[in-house]
Design a protein around this motif. Sequence first.
Motif, mmCIF file in Angstrom:
data_model
loop_
_atom_site.group_PDB
_atom_site.id
_atom_site.type_symbol
_atom_site.label_atom_id
_atom_site.label_comp_id
_atom_site.label_asym_id
_atom_site.label_seq_id
_atom_site.Cartn_x
_atom_site.Cartn_y
_atom_site.Cartn_z
ATOM 1 N N UNK A 365 -16.286 158.653 65.278
ATOM 2 C CA UNK A 365 -15.519 158.659 66.828
ATOM 3 C C UNK A 365 -14.086 158.065 66.322
ATOM 4 N N UNK A 366 -12.868 158.878 66.898
ATOM 5 C CA UNK A 366 -11.793 158.362 66.584
ATOM 6 C C UNK A 366 -11.107 158.213 67.959
ATOM 7 N N UNK A 367 -10.315 157.196 68.168
ATOM 8 C CA UNK A 367 -9.539 156.758 69.167
ATOM 9 C C UNK A 367 -8.264 157.421 69.198
ATOM 10 N N UNK A 368 -8.092 158.099 70.595
ATOM 11 C CA UNK A 368 -6.878 159.106 70.622
ATOM 12 C C UNK A 368 -5.920 158.477 71.585
ATOM 13 N N UNK A 369 -4.698 158.057 71.313
ATOM 14 C CA UNK A 369 -3.928 157.385 72.351
ATOM 15 C C UNK A 369 -2.669 158.548 72.778
ATOM 16 N N UNK A 370 -1.974 158.323 73.692
ATOM 17 C CA UNK A 370 -0.900 159.422 73.982
ATOM 18 C C UNK A 370 -0.309 159.931 72.981
ATOM 19 N N UNK A 371 0.402 159.061 71.839
ATOM 20 C CA UNK A 371 1.254 159.598 70.832
ATOM 21 C C UNK A 371 0.681 159.582 69.427
ATOM 22 N N UNK A 372 -0.669 159.466 69.365
ATOM 23 C CA UNK A 372 -1.348 159.301 67.983
ATOM 24 C C UNK A 372 -1.534 160.679 67.437
ATOM 25 N N UNK A 440 -14.586 150.749 64.491
ATOM 26 C CA UNK A 440 -15.594 151.355 65.437
ATOM 27 C C UNK A 440 -16.533 152.404 64.598
ATOM 28 N N UNK A 441 -16.246 152.737 63.717
ATOM 29 C CA UNK A 441 -17.205 153.433 62.824
ATOM 30 C C UNK A 441 -18.117 152.765 61.630
ATOM 31 N N UNK A 442 -17.719 151.388 61.666
ATOM 32 C CA UNK A 442 -18.232 150.400 60.783
ATOM 33 C C UNK A 442 -17.856 150.810 59.346
ATOM 34 N N UNK A 443 -16.797 151.288 59.036
ATOM 35 C CA UNK A 443 -16.260 151.453 57.738
ATOM 36 C C UNK A 443 -15.654 150.509 57.247
ATOM 37 N N UNK A 444 -16.221 149.797 56.070
ATOM 38 C CA UNK A 444 -15.699 148.610 55.687
ATOM 39 C C UNK A 444 -15.008 148.674 54.501
ATOM 40 N N UNK A 445 -14.915 149.720 53.849
ATOM 41 C CA UNK A 445 -14.301 150.155 52.665
ATOM 42 C C UNK A 445 -12.877 150.817 52.796
ATOM 43 N N UNK A 446 -12.352 150.906 53.953
ATOM 44 C CA UNK A 446 -10.887 151.233 54.187
ATOM 45 C C UNK A 446 -9.907 150.326 54.379
ATOM 46 N N UNK A 447 -8.639 150.342 53.831
ATOM 47 C CA UNK A 447 -7.497 149.450 54.094
ATOM 48 C C UNK A 447 -6.448 150.282 54.547
ATOM 49 N N UNK A 448 -5.633 149.791 55.556
ATOM 50 C CA UNK A 448 -4.369 150.724 55.772
ATOM 51 C C UNK A 448 -3.308 149.842 55.619
ATOM 52 N N UNK A 449 -2.039 150.538 55.214
ATOM 53 C CA UNK A 449 -0.756 149.854 54.764
ATOM 54 C C UNK A 449 0.226 150.469 55.652
ATOM 55 N N UNK A 450 1.153 149.814 56.194
ATOM 56 C CA UNK A 450 2.225 150.484 56.819
ATOM 57 C C UNK A 450 3.360 150.237 55.917
#
Length: 567
Positions: A365-372, A440-450
């Motif tokens: 499941x993926x969260x969709x906001x207005x501009x995502x 939300x998807x209980x994925x623990x091996x992901x990291x996100x960089x800005x």
Amino acid sequence: MADDNTPAKRERAEETEDSEPSKRQRDSESAVPNSKQEEERADKDVSEQGLKKLLITGIPGVRQDALQGSLNRSAIPFHRLQKKKMEKDAEIWLPDDPIIIRACKLILNGTCVHGRKMQLNDGEQKAEEDSSRTLSQQVTALADMLYEDQIYFKEHILRASLRRVTQDLSKNKYNLEWLKSCSRGPCCNLEKVYHSPQIRGYRNKNEFTIGYDRDGKATVGFRYGRFADGDSSVGNADQCLHIPACALKVAEVVTDFLRNYQKLECWGAAKHTGTWRMVTVRNNSENDVIAVVQYSSSNTKKEELDEALACLDQHIRSKVDSGDLTLTSFFLQEYNDVSNRANDDCPVRLVWGKPFFHETLMDLQFRISPSAFFQVNTKGAELLYGLVRNWVGATGTETVLDVCCGTGTIGICIASGARKVIGIELCAPAIEDAKLNAERNKISNCEFLVGRAEDQIDAAISQHVKDGDKCVAVVDPPREGLHWKVIKAIRKSKEIERVVYVSCNHVAWVEQARQFCHPSDDSRHPGEPFEPIKAIGVDLFPHTPHIELVVLLERGNTLKETKSSKL
């Protein structure tokens, strides 16, 4: 708006359950002479070369470079083009194939270049006087073709782009061993072109322009042409086959409001006047619908604007309460810049409803906001991401870099097979959505960089990739492709031996491929060059000339292992 809604047209565009690639493999290859001395011989021999000379008429004063740019943007697979500035016509050589020629006519006829309407004709055929296009022809140019023929045409244009990579690398006389085996053919094998699982009403995000139709009435829909070509009129999108009914209904309701319940003007791009600018509608498979109305406050008194916005809210609520409109959330967005489109981080204001909804993709499941960012064809994206996951080939020991990760959809979909996934994205709100999606998807091996990818790649590898570990990069950039500094950073990182490149613009990808495959030097092309291994097409955009191209590139030990496995 399109007038042709005959049963025959609709029947031709019915959905297909077949997700296998087109079995037609016809392809035209030929050598096209470039020198003036060979022009006469080209006219005589063109049929033997598998090409046909046609005329693009109605374009006096248009330069060849401007025309060529327009043809490239339109994905026209021409082999040769000749246009003299003072001549009103141009000569163009296309594959002598009725399906390809028909597709090119549907794409070109009636479109403008520098304000001139083009018409593609046989050499002896006189140009038609009326070359105007309906809105559906403008937006979904291939809708009058059988879907199987659309796939055949797209397969051809992908092969043409792959051949162009070979030509570009060959003419620069790069000493690449693999290039010698390509001769004049594609730089790698195009294995398949996959059909979209859904071909009607598939778009889950639609950005409608607010403007005036050709009768001067306020309308929510799409422009007939480019403003730069002198046509800013807007038509409603009812006949566009790729728009779902829920989005068309929102456009209809807002059009009704603009015409009958308020007095403010629509935005005028020429002089930056007016108030109402755009309506964005997003929907998911659970029938949730988000609407965002964008407006400018720079040309209207605050009291008048507040009253109009309140009236719009009341109008929309009344349609929802009566059951005439399905809407989960309603947003407003103030945008006063002169550019046509607001940046993704431009704030929106929730008037009522939920601030976001969720979409299911590959049982996640993926969260969709207005501009995502989210792929506009959900079922097609599920097919695409499954193929990308297979090509990444993660076995639990690899680190995967998801470059231009957006809200993390690709990285999260392939995380189960990777040791670590690192998403890199410039847009901070998208990264926040990505983190929430992983949680939300209980994925623990992901990291996100800005940050900028060229700044983050080296740091990510230094922190997460140990000597001897394998690293795979997945890139899914915007239509213009990756910045050259990002390609340089990927090439410089010796740990990256496999790249899965997802391109929504196969024409732009040709230059990207040249940068990935360019022999090593000390400036823009450090490290070992990559070699294209294979490619596929995935049709996420039925009825349009657009298609996703996925290419696998390898180098180093990974490339050696691939080649040895084929022996």
